[in-house]
Design a protein around this motif. Sequence first.
Motif, PDB file in Angstrom:
ATOM      1  N   ARG A  59     -29.970 -54.252  44.216  1.00 26.28           N
ATOM      2  CA  ARG A  59     -28.906 -53.385  43.712  1.00 26.28           C
ATOM      3  C   ARG A  59     -27.561 -54.113  43.666  1.00 26.28           C
ATOM      4  NH1 ARG A  59     -30.560 -49.763  47.803  1.00 26.28           N
ATOM      5  NH2 ARG A  59     -28.399 -49.688  48.535  1.00 26.28           N
ATOM      6  N   TYR A  60     -27.463 -55.248  44.375  1.00 22.99           N
ATOM      7  CA  TYR A  60     -26.201 -55.982  44.450  1.00 22.99           C
ATOM      8  C   TYR A  60     -26.376 -57.377  43.860  1.00 22.99           C
ATOM      9  CZ  TYR A  60     -25.439 -52.183  47.735  1.00 22.99           C
ATOM     10  OH  TYR A  60     -25.365 -50.944  48.303  1.00 22.99           O
ATOM     11  N   ARG A  61     -25.615 -57.655  42.810  1.00 24.32           N
ATOM     12  CA  ARG A  61     -25.816 -58.906  42.063  1.00 24.32           C
ATOM     13  C   ARG A  61     -25.521 -60.143  42.903  1.00 24.32           C
ATOM     14  NH1 ARG A  61     -23.270 -60.157  36.059  1.00 24.32           N
ATOM     15  NH2 ARG A  61     -23.958 -62.337  35.942  1.00 24.32           N
ATOM     16  N   THR A  62     -24.499 -60.088  43.760  1.00 26.56           N
ATOM     17  CA  THR A  62     -24.192 -61.266  44.592  1.00 26.56           C
ATOM     18  C   THR A  62     -25.335 -61.552  45.552  1.00 26.56           C
ATOM     19  OG1 THR A  62     -22.983 -59.816  46.131  1.00 26.56           O
ATOM     20  CG2 THR A  62     -21.688 -60.961  44.442  1.00 26.56           C
ATOM     21  N   SER A  63     -25.970 -60.506  46.028  1.00 30.75           N
ATOM     22  CA  SER A  63     -27.119 -60.662  46.906  1.00 30.75           C
ATOM     23  C   SER A  63     -28.267 -61.347  46.176  1.00 30.75           C
ATOM     24  CB  SER A  63     -27.561 -59.293  47.425  1.00 30.75           C
ATOM     25  OG  SER A  63     -28.761 -59.367  48.149  1.00 30.75           O
ATOM     26  N   VAL A  64     -28.470 -60.988  44.926  1.00 25.38           N
ATOM     27  CA  VAL A  64     -29.509 -61.598  44.103  1.00 25.38           C
ATOM     28  C   VAL A  64     -29.189 -63.064  43.848  1.00 25.38           C
ATOM     29  CG1 VAL A  64     -30.547 -61.589  41.796  1.00 25.38           C
ATOM     30  CG2 VAL A  64     -30.193 -59.433  43.010  1.00 25.38           C
ATOM     31  N   SER A  65     -27.930 -63.347  43.545  1.00 26.48           N
ATOM     32  CA  SER A  65     -27.504 -64.722  43.283  1.00 26.48           C
ATOM     33  C   SER A  65     -27.775 -65.629  44.477  1.00 26.48           C
ATOM     34  CB  SER A  65     -26.012 -64.737  42.931  1.00 26.48           C
ATOM     35  OG  SER A  65     -25.559 -66.062  42.723  1.00 26.48           O
ATOM     36  N   ASP A  66     -27.463 -65.139  45.662  1.00 24.10           N
ATOM     37  CA  ASP A  66     -27.697 -65.933  46.882  1.00 24.10           C
ATOM     38  C   ASP A  66     -29.187 -66.219  47.067  1.00 24.10           C
ATOM     39  OD1 ASP A  66     -24.986 -65.868  47.387  1.00 24.10           O
ATOM     40  OD2 ASP A  66     -25.111 -64.233  48.842  1.00 24.10           O
ATOM     41  N   ALA A  67     -30.019 -65.241  46.776  1.00 27.79           N
ATOM     42  CA  ALA A  67     -31.463 -65.408  46.974  1.00 27.79           C
ATOM     43  C   ALA A  67     -32.069 -66.395  45.985  1.00 27.79           C
ATOM     44  CB  ALA A  67     -32.165 -64.062  46.858  1.00 27.79           C
ATOM     45  N   LEU A  68     -31.417 -66.578  44.841  1.00 25.24           N
ATOM     46  CA  LEU A  68     -31.954 -67.464  43.802  1.00 25.24           C
ATOM     47  C   LEU A  68     -31.383 -68.879  43.860  1.00 25.24           C
ATOM     48  CD1 LEU A  68     -31.926 -64.974  40.784  1.00 25.24           C
ATOM     49  CD2 LEU A  68     -33.958 -65.993  41.845  1.00 25.24           C
ATOM     50  N   ALA A  69     -30.424 -69.116  44.731  1.00 23.91           N
ATOM     51  CA  ALA A  69     -29.780 -70.427  44.800  1.00 23.91           C
ATOM     52  C   ALA A  69     -30.809 -71.523  45.070  1.00 23.91           C
ATOM     53  CB  ALA A  69     -28.712 -70.423  45.893  1.00 23.91           C
ATOM     54  N   GLY A  70     -30.890 -72.480  44.156  1.00 24.22           N
ATOM     55  CA  GLY A  70     -31.776 -73.622  44.334  1.00 24.22           C
ATOM     56  C   GLY A  70     -33.239 -73.368  44.041  1.00 24.22           C
ATOM     57  N   ALA A  71     -33.581 -72.167  43.590  1.00 23.73           N
ATOM     58  CA  ALA A  71     -34.987 -71.839  43.331  1.00 23.73           C
ATOM     59  C   ALA A  71     -35.463 -72.468  42.021  1.00 23.73           C
ATOM     60  CB  ALA A  71     -35.180 -70.331  43.287  1.00 23.73           C
ATOM     61  N   ASP A  72     -36.757 -72.783  41.979  1.00 23.77           N
ATOM     62  CA  ASP A  72     -37.374 -73.324  40.769  1.00 23.77           C
ATOM     63  C   ASP A  72     -38.032 -72.236  39.936  1.00 23.77           C
ATOM     64  OD1 ASP A  72     -37.018 -76.217  41.436  1.00 23.77           O
ATOM     65  OD2 ASP A  72     -38.299 -75.671  43.123  1.00 23.77           O
ATOM     66  N   ALA A  73     -38.416 -71.151  40.584  1.00 22.18           N
ATOM     67  CA  ALA A  73     -39.097 -70.063  39.893  1.00 22.18           C
ATOM     68  C   ALA A  73     -38.791 -68.753  40.612  1.00 22.18           C
ATOM     69  CB  ALA A  73     -40.608 -70.310  39.855  1.00 22.18           C
ATOM     70  N   CYS A  74     -39.077 -67.652  39.919  1.00 16.63           N
ATOM     71  CA  CYS A  74     -38.763 -66.334  40.476  1.00 16.63           C
ATOM     72  C   CYS A  74     -39.854 -65.343  40.109  1.00 16.63           C
ATOM     73  CB  CYS A  74     -37.411 -65.846  39.935  1.00 16.63           C
ATOM     74  SG  CYS A  74     -37.022 -64.115  40.313  1.00 16.63           S
ATOM     75  N   ASP A  95     -31.381 -51.585  36.645  1.00 11.86           N
ATOM     76  CA  ASP A  95     -30.213 -52.409  36.982  1.00 11.86           C
ATOM     77  C   ASP A  95     -30.604 -53.608  37.845  1.00 11.86           C
ATOM     78  OD1 ASP A  95     -28.824 -50.460  35.642  1.00 11.86           O
ATOM     79  OD2 ASP A  95     -28.082 -49.458  37.442  1.00 11.86           O
ATOM     80  N   GLY A  96     -31.522 -53.404  38.790  1.00 15.72           N
ATOM     81  CA  GLY A  96     -31.960 -54.503  39.638  1.00 15.72           C
ATOM     82  C   GLY A  96     -32.608 -55.609  38.834  1.00 15.72           C
ATOM     83  N   ALA A  97     -33.452 -55.233  37.879  1.00 16.12           N
ATOM     84  CA  ALA A  97     -34.099 -56.231  37.022  1.00 16.12           C
ATOM     85  C   ALA A  97     -33.060 -56.992  36.203  1.00 16.12           C
ATOM     86  CB  ALA A  97     -35.109 -55.549  36.100  1.00 16.12           C
ATOM     87  N   GLU A  98     -32.023 -56.277  35.730  1.00 18.54           N
ATOM     88  CA  GLU A  98     -30.979 -56.957  34.956  1.00 18.54           C
ATOM     89  C   GLU A  98     -30.206 -57.953  35.823  1.00 18.54           C
ATOM     90  OE1 GLU A  98     -27.484 -56.130  31.718  1.00 18.54           O
ATOM     91  OE2 GLU A  98     -28.157 -54.460  32.962  1.00 18.54           O
ATOM     92  N   HIS A  99     -29.921 -57.585  37.069  1.00 14.54           N
ATOM     93  CA  HIS A  99     -29.238 -58.512  37.972  1.00 14.54           C
ATOM     94  C   HIS A  99     -30.058 -59.796  38.137  1.00 14.54           C
ATOM     95  CE1 HIS A  99     -27.049 -54.891  40.004  1.00 14.54           C
ATOM     96  NE2 HIS A  99     -26.465 -55.267  38.884  1.00 14.54           N
ATOM     97  N   ILE A 100     -31.359 -59.642  38.332  1.00 13.38           N
ATOM     98  CA  ILE A 100     -32.225 -60.809  38.505  1.00 13.38           C
ATOM     99  C   ILE A 100     -32.249 -61.647  37.226  1.00 13.38           C
ATOM    100  CG2 ILE A 100     -34.609 -61.543  38.864  1.00 13.38           C
ATOM    101  CD1 ILE A 100     -34.935 -59.072  40.689  1.00 13.38           C
ATOM    102  N   ALA A 101     -32.378 -60.982  36.080  1.00 12.00           N
ATOM    103  CA  ALA A 101     -32.433 -61.701  34.804  1.00 12.00           C
ATOM    104  C   ALA A 101     -31.147 -62.491  34.556  1.00 12.00           C
ATOM    105  CB  ALA A 101     -32.673 -60.710  33.664  1.00 12.00           C
ATOM    106  N   ARG A 102     -30.007 -61.853  34.788  1.00 11.47           N
ATOM    107  CA  ARG A 102     -28.715 -62.526  34.577  1.00 11.47           C
ATOM    108  C   ARG A 102     -28.577 -63.752  35.477  1.00 11.47           C
ATOM    109  NH1 ARG A 102     -24.441 -60.078  31.908  1.00 11.47           N
ATOM    110  NH2 ARG A 102     -24.796 -57.940  31.167  1.00 11.47           N
ATOM    111  N   GLU A 103     -28.936 -63.596  36.742  1.00 17.48           N
ATOM    112  CA  GLU A 103     -28.759 -64.698  37.688  1.00 17.48           C
ATOM    113  C   GLU A 103     -29.767 -65.818  37.456  1.00 17.48           C
ATOM    114  OE1 GLU A 103     -26.148 -65.068  39.662  1.00 17.48           O
ATOM    115  OE2 GLU A 103     -25.481 -63.232  38.648  1.00 17.48           O
TER     116      GLU A 103
END
Length: 321
Positions: A59-74, A95-103
């Motif tokens: 639900r929080y885009r910054t939280s999603v961004s942190d989780a994806l830092a340096g990842a090769d796949a999602c 909205d959660g899916a959009e946050h993940i897609a954007r990041e």
Amino acid sequence: MSKLVTVFGASGFLGRHVVRELAKRGHRVRAAVRRPHDAVFLQPMGAVGQIQLFQSNVRYRTSVSDALAGADACVNLVGILAEGGKQKFQAVQADGAEHIARECARGGIDNVVHVSAIGADAESESVYARTKAEGEAAMREHLGDKVTVVRPSIVFGPQDDFFNRFAEMARMAPALPLIGGGKTKFQPVYVDDIADAIARLIDGEAETGGAYELGGPEVLTFKECLELMLKIVDRRRPLVPVPFFAAKPMGQMGDLVSKLPIIQAPITEDQVKMLKRDNIVGEGVKTFDDLGITPETLDAVLPTYLFRYRKQGQFSPEVPV
């Protein structure tokens, strides 16, 4: 070389199987979950340090961004069957899916698997189905062919929320309801087969991009599913047809019950709406065949975990299926 794969919803029913499959293939897994202290059971599925628990909330885009830092796949597995508290269909599945897609797009992650559902439809009267469709659209808008959408039918396995729920009801209730007369068609799919499919897509062992609809080898009606469950647990319960118009107030009552803490409603109004449409693989879509997977049958798997609902549990005589 192993990849760092961020898995959103890693501690859920499907998530734990996906984490185990990815770890078995040698990948490092960042298990992005809302409550890491409730997901410690994931870590023994890999070698020491292979599975990292990471606090994240889609639900929080910054939280999603942190989780994806340096990842090769999602892999995005986040979804809910009923709303509760701040966990709303729109916030989580759209909205959660959009946050993940954007990041993912911002971070240059070009290998993304998004789990949706058969029946996702922007025009559906079910909010669940509409927001699943919105989530798919957001993924495609930001990632194009870098995202592969996986749409399973009803999923079964040791922690499922379908056969387990009705088997538990059969222990206490004098009868079981057949919403809509029990005519809705399902194509139950084994959770490990979906996890295998996702891992193959992450590893590039099958064509990525587009969508796969995943269903098991059998198409059964709601009524046939309950009859099979009752046979396996060796209990006799009448199956009572409940027309949709009568099921609606049952669902509305379930919505009220679901607002109470720690209480799971038998059925919600939105789930009643979902049962008005069959949940089977469509024509002309990619399926398990395109992934090189032969899905397991219900008969081979259900007895391995439904035995606990028999009168003497694991000590009950074997019931032929």
